[in-house]
Design an enzyme around this catalytic site. Structure first.
Site, short mmCIF file in Angstrom:
data_model
loop_
_atom_site.label_atom_id
_atom_site.label_comp_id
_atom_site.label_asym_id
_atom_site.label_seq_id
_atom_site.Cartn_x
_atom_site.Cartn_y
_atom_site.Cartn_z
N GLN A 122 -3.02 3.68 -2.31
CA GLN A 122 -1.66 3.60 -2.65
C GLN A 122 -1.36 3.48 -4.18
OE1 GLN A 122 0.51 0.14 -1.24
NE2 GLN A 122 2.35 1.13 -0.91
N GLY A 246 -3.24 -8.43 -5.06
CA GLY A 246 -3.47 -9.48 -4.22
C GLY A 246 -4.01 -8.94 -3.03
N GLU A 249 -2.40 -3.43 2.37
CA GLU A 249 -2.11 -3.65 3.88
C GLU A 249 -2.90 -2.19 4.78
OE1 GLU A 249 -0.21 -2.99 1.69
OE2 GLU A 249 1.64 -1.65 2.26
N HIS A 273 1.97 -11.76 4.48
CA HIS A 273 2.56 -10.56 3.89
C HIS A 273 1.87 -9.15 4.24
CE1 HIS A 273 4.67 -8.29 0.42
NE2 HIS A 273 3.48 -7.55 0.68
N HIS A 277 3.07 -5.94 6.97
CA HIS A 277 3.04 -4.36 6.85
C HIS A 277 2.75 -3.88 8.24
CE1 HIS A 277 4.12 -3.75 2.57
NE2 HIS A 277 3.43 -4.65 2.26
N GLU A 296 8.30 -2.82 1.13
CA GLU A 296 8.00 -4.18 0.57
C GLU A 296 9.16 -5.10 0.86
OE1 GLU A 296 5.22 -4.93 -0.13
OE2 GLU A 296 4.22 -2.81 -0.50
N TYR A 359 10.57 -5.52 -3.83
CA TYR A 359 10.04 -6.83 -3.13
C TYR A 359 11.16 -7.84 -2.94
CZ TYR A 359 4.92 -5.45 -3.78
OH TYR A 359 3.84 -4.73 -3.86
#
Ligand code: BES
Ligand code: ZN
Length: 556
Positions: A122, A246, A249, A273, A277, A296, A359
């Protein structure tokens, strides 16, 4: 149409990939082939995205040509198809500088004895390790055969195939290219739940298994809210510290930074989180990078609903307030047109759109709709939305059409999505715990969460650094979030006792969210600039190409 891809899926669309790759650590390249299975609508040209790939040959094709490289998009690979042909096979090799790969030497790993490789596809980096239609509007199933040196293990965001060698993978649900993921290194595995486990280097495995013990409860919580988990297994892979994010997904296998291993499970909202996803993003996917907020924003909303269900509303409220404040802070430095949910990325790298706007403004929109229609109706809406668009890639227009039909007259959607900033009437998050913190110097911090610490530190203005350090020993914090916040404040306040900690921090962590603010702050003074340049000269080779790009832009 996706402006970030050369491909023309409206003419010829790739449906399935068969990857066959050798992981060559000594040359830092992947070499092998990919067979692409096609649906042909019109024309006899297949256009693929590539970046810094060497194309050896194309099987079952009349001819091929590699176009000129665009700095953002890479180079189009145009393949002239034989009449009626429904597959081609491209033989290729990656470059050691591939933007989607990081090759780690043994010293950069936890175990220090074996090399490590991982991908980060990504937003548009899959094209640097597979020639394909690199747009989230195209979904493919795939199989992969990956050869690694003896003693190392390859893992993918995919199912392990039935063959016993552990190197054959299959993904039978169609996924967008940005979710194709591979890692290889000295990896062990431990089950942590009925459908979950952790992969990590042996020295990290115990800590990882302990940290992520709530994973099954989280999966069950999302299922109860929004319908079944559609990907069978949910495993986690803990990467070496240079991982620039961090979490990522990747389907069936979330990639995670080791900086979440705080020892007390205080940073596991990251798992909530990335797991979320599996619905918002992996099941219902943004069709273009301008629609990234659909991924997001929904995910942050779902993440907080999971936290609320598992750990109570106080925890979710704290995360929401922290997010809201960080959003304001970041938006203050963004141009007007970047404070828009449906962002214009013409001529830009889609990674530039990755601010807190998609986000936090996205999550705030969903909160505001929830408040307008009531939680029960909004839950039913979201459950139906995920079912309706499952395994599809949708645009903001598709979302708008759907919500206007299912939930008419909620909030001013056009203003929220196409205008800059936060509309009046937004649902403002509130935390009682934070209000208590704002009332003065704390008497007892023994039961404080990471969130309370972050809020406390961020609201000190100006901070009494010596007093804070004397009383709370922040320079010695082992919590990555708290230490990062503290070091950032130390740079701003020129607090000498903490400054020697900056170099080891910046040299041991590659997470862009931690690096970017500290380098930015250092660059504001002459002494800071000297420190930043000296540290970066040592640290740069250990950073991921994506993080290098970001920090190059700050330090140079
Ligand atoms: N999908 C993102 C990471 C990403 C976004 C990678 C855009 C490349 C381009 C992931 O789900 C994410 O948002 N990670 C966050 C952590 C999360 C807890 C907010 C991160 O990495 O900081
Ligand atoms: Zn995310």
């Amino acid at each position: 149409m996706d402006i970030h891809s050369w491909s023309r899926p409206d003419r010829v669309r790739v449906r399935h990939l068969e990857l066959d790759l050798d992981v060559l650590f000594d040359r830092k390249i992947l070499e092998g082939s990919v067979a692409l299975h096609l649906d042909r609508t019109s024309g006899d040209e297949l256009v693929l995205d590539t970046r810094a790939l060497t194309i050896h040959s194309v099987e079952n094709a009349a001819r091929f040509s590699l176009g000129a490289a665009d700095p953002n998009l890479g180079a189009p690979l145009t393949i002239r198809l034989e009449p009626g042909a429904t597959w081609v096979r491209v033989h290729y090799a990656t470059s050691p500088e591939a933007s989607g790969l990081q090759w780690l030497d043994p010293p950069q790993t936890a175990g220090k004895r074996h090399p490590f490789l991982y991908t980060q596809s990504q937003a548009i980096h899959a094209r640097s390790w597979i020639p394909l239609q690199d747009t989230p509007g195209v979904r493919v199933t795939f199989r992969a055969h990956v050869r690694v040196p003896d003693g190392l293990r390859a893992v993918m965001g995919a199912a392990l195939d039935t063959t016993p060698d552990g190197r054959h993978f299959r993904m039978d649900q169609p996924v967008p290219s940005y979710l194709i993921a591979l890692a290889a290194g000295s990896l062990d595995f431990r089950e942590i739940g009925p459908r979950s486990g952790v992969y990590a280097e042996p020295p990290v495995l115990d800590r990882a298994a302990h940290e992520f013990a709530d994973t099954e409860a989280m999966i069950a919580a999302v299922e109860e809210l929004y319908g079944p988990y559609r990907w069978d297994r949910y495993d986690l892979l803990v990467l070496p510290p240079s991982f620039p994010f961090g979490g990522m997904e990747n389907p069936r296998l979330t990639f995670a930074t080791p900086t979440v291993l705080a020892g007390d499970r205080s940073l596991v909202s990251l798992v909530a989180h990335e797991l979320a996803h599996s619905w918002s993003g992996n099941l219902v996917t943004n069709a273009t990078w301008s629609d990234f907020w659909l991924n997001e924003g929904f995910t942050v909303y779902v993440e907080r609903r999971v936290l609320e269900k598992l750990y109570g509303p106080a925890r979710a409220d704290m995360e929401a307030v922290l997010g809201r404040r960080e959003l304001d802070r970041e938006m203050a430095g963004l141009r007007e047109s970047d404070r828009v949910l449906h962002i214009d990325l013409t001529g830009r790298d889609p990674d530039d759109g990755c601010t807190l706007v998609p986000y936090e403004k996205g999550a705030l929109l969903l909160r505001t709709i929830e408040r307008a229609v009531g939680r029960d109706r909004f839950d039913a809406f979201l459950r139906a939305y995920f079912a309706h668009f499952a395994f599809q890639s949708i645009t903001t227009a598709d979302f708008l059409e759907y919500i206007r039909r299912e939930l008419p007259n909620t909030v001013p959607l056009d203003e929220w999505i196409f205008a800059s900033g936060i509309p009046a009437g937004a649902a403002e998050p509130h935390s009682d715990a934070f209000t208590r913190i704002e009332s003065g110097w704390p008497a007892d911090t023994t039961a404080w969460s990471t969130h309370e610490w972050l809020h406390f530190l961020r609201t000190q203005d100006p901070p009494d650094m010596p007093r804070l350090d004397r009383q709370f020993h922040l320079t010695d914090s082992t919590n990555s979030e708290i230490l990062h916040q503290w070091l950032l404040m130390a740079v701003k306040a020129n607090y000498q006792p903490a400054l020697p900690k900056i170099e080891p921090f910046l040299c041991s962590v590659g997470r862009r969210k931690f690096l970017k603010p500290i380098y930015t702050e250092l660059m504001k003074t002459p002494e800071g600039r000297a420190r930043a340049r000296a540290i970066y000269a040592k640290a740069r080779p250990t950073y991921h190409p994506i993080a290098q790009g970001t920090i190059d832009g700050i330090v140079n």
